[in-house]
Motif scaffolding. Structure first.
Motif, PDB file in Angstrom:
ATOM      1  N   THR A   3      -5.260  33.516  10.220  1.00 13.65           N
ATOM      2  CA  THR A   3      -4.569  34.066   9.699  1.00 13.65           C
ATOM      3  C   THR A   3      -5.100  35.120   8.580  1.00 13.65           C
ATOM      4  O   THR A   3      -4.488  35.912   8.193  1.00 13.65           O
ATOM      5  N   ARG A   4      -6.224  34.754   8.398  1.00 13.58           N
ATOM      6  CA  ARG A   4      -6.863  36.015   7.543  1.00 13.58           C
ATOM      7  C   ARG A   4      -7.205  37.192   8.412  1.00 13.58           C
ATOM      8  O   ARG A   4      -6.919  38.026   7.901  1.00 13.58           O
ATOM      9  N   ASP A   5      -7.562  36.914   9.777  1.00 18.86           N
ATOM     10  CA  ASP A   5      -7.534  38.256  10.407  1.00 18.86           C
ATOM     11  C   ASP A   5      -6.135  39.008  10.671  1.00 18.86           C
ATOM     12  O   ASP A   5      -6.074  40.143  10.728  1.00 18.86           O
ATOM     13  N   THR A   6      -5.134  38.392  10.835  1.00 23.22           N
ATOM     14  CA  THR A   6      -3.782  38.900  10.842  1.00 23.22           C
ATOM     15  C   THR A   6      -3.577  39.670   9.615  1.00 23.22           C
ATOM     16  O   THR A   6      -3.031  40.861   9.638  1.00 23.22           O
ATOM     17  N   ALA A  37     -15.419  27.051  23.052  1.00 21.10           N
ATOM     18  CA  ALA A  37     -15.007  26.536  21.880  1.00 21.10           C
ATOM     19  C   ALA A  37     -15.842  27.842  20.755  1.00 21.10           C
ATOM     20  O   ALA A  37     -15.022  28.261  20.163  1.00 21.10           O
ATOM     21  N   ALA A  38     -17.098  28.302  21.247  1.00 24.22           N
ATOM     22  CA  ALA A  38     -17.629  29.263  20.710  1.00 24.22           C
ATOM     23  C   ALA A  38     -16.986  30.589  20.703  1.00 24.22           C
ATOM     24  O   ALA A  38     -16.961  31.413  19.769  1.00 24.22           O
ATOM     25  N   LYS A  39     -16.463  30.750  21.869  1.00 23.57           N
ATOM     26  CA  LYS A  39     -16.010  32.114  22.276  1.00 23.57           C
ATOM     27  C   LYS A  39     -14.572  32.362  21.758  1.00 23.57           C
ATOM     28  O   LYS A  39     -14.114  33.358  21.108  1.00 23.57           O
ATOM     29  N   PHE A  40     -13.712  31.178  21.919  1.00 25.89           N
ATOM     30  CA  PHE A  40     -12.177  31.215  21.595  1.00 25.89           C
ATOM     31  C   PHE A  40     -11.606  30.391  20.415  1.00 25.89           C
ATOM     32  O   PHE A  40     -10.619  30.891  19.871  1.00 25.89           O
ATOM     33  N   GLY A  41     -12.466  29.286  20.042  1.00 24.09           N
ATOM     34  CA  GLY A  41     -12.144  28.499  18.968  1.00 24.09           C
ATOM     35  C   GLY A  41     -12.174  29.182  17.755  1.00 24.09           C
ATOM     36  O   GLY A  41     -13.395  29.511  17.038  1.00 24.09           O
ATOM     37  N   ARG A  42     -11.002  29.208  16.925  1.00 19.92           N
ATOM     38  CA  ARG A  42     -11.048  29.769  15.534  1.00 19.92           C
ATOM     39  C   ARG A  42     -10.007  29.110  14.781  1.00 19.92           C
ATOM     40  O   ARG A  42      -8.844  28.644  15.611  1.00 19.92           O
ATOM     41  N   SER A  43     -10.270  28.533  13.708  1.00 14.78           N
ATOM     42  CA  SER A  43      -9.204  27.751  13.062  1.00 14.78           C
ATOM     43  C   SER A  43      -8.189  28.741  12.591  1.00 14.78           C
ATOM     44  O   SER A  43      -8.074  29.750  12.511  1.00 14.78           O
ATOM     45  N   LYS A  44      -6.977  27.994  12.001  1.00 19.43           N
ATOM     46  CA  LYS A  44      -5.921  28.487  11.806  1.00 19.43           C
ATOM     47  C   LYS A  44      -6.093  29.700  10.715  1.00 19.43           C
ATOM     48  O   LYS A  44      -5.599  30.440  10.512  1.00 19.43           O
ATOM     49  N   ALA A  45      -6.878  29.297   9.533  1.00 21.79           N
ATOM     50  CA  ALA A  45      -7.179  29.976   8.426  1.00 21.79           C
ATOM     51  C   ALA A  45      -7.762  31.307   8.872  1.00 21.79           C
ATOM     52  O   ALA A  45      -7.888  32.277   8.238  1.00 21.79           O
ATOM     53  N   GLU A  46      -8.839  31.078   9.687  1.00 24.23           N
ATOM     54  CA  GLU A  46      -9.351  32.356  10.396  1.00 24.23           C
ATOM     55  C   GLU A  46      -8.482  33.341  10.995  1.00 24.23           C
ATOM     56  O   GLU A  46      -8.435  34.339  10.558  1.00 24.23           O
TER      57      GLU A  46
END
Length: 58
Positions: free
Chosen positions: A38-41, A27-36
């Motif tokens: 979207t922001r990175d994209t 979860a720490a390695k791969f888990g990111r929220s949808k907002a995160e």
């Protein structure tokens, strides 16, 4: 005298603890929220547009 220990219960508890530790690490390695995500994209697209705008026509 100590209480008898159910070895099956101890083994299963240990397995659960290891599984939870692995899940927390993932979860720490791969888990990111949808907002995160979207922001990175959006940031990647913005950077690509910026680079494309500075290309030289040859």
């Amino acid at each position: 005298m100590a209480e008898p220990v159910n070895l099956n219960r101890v083994r299963k508890q240990k397995a659960r603890a290891e599984k939870k530790a692995r899940a927390d690490a993932n979860a720490a390695k791969f888990g990111r929220s949808k907002a995160e995500k979207t922001r990175d994209t959006a940031a990647a697209a913005r950077a690509q547009r910026h680079l494309d705008g500075h290309k030289r026509d040859e």
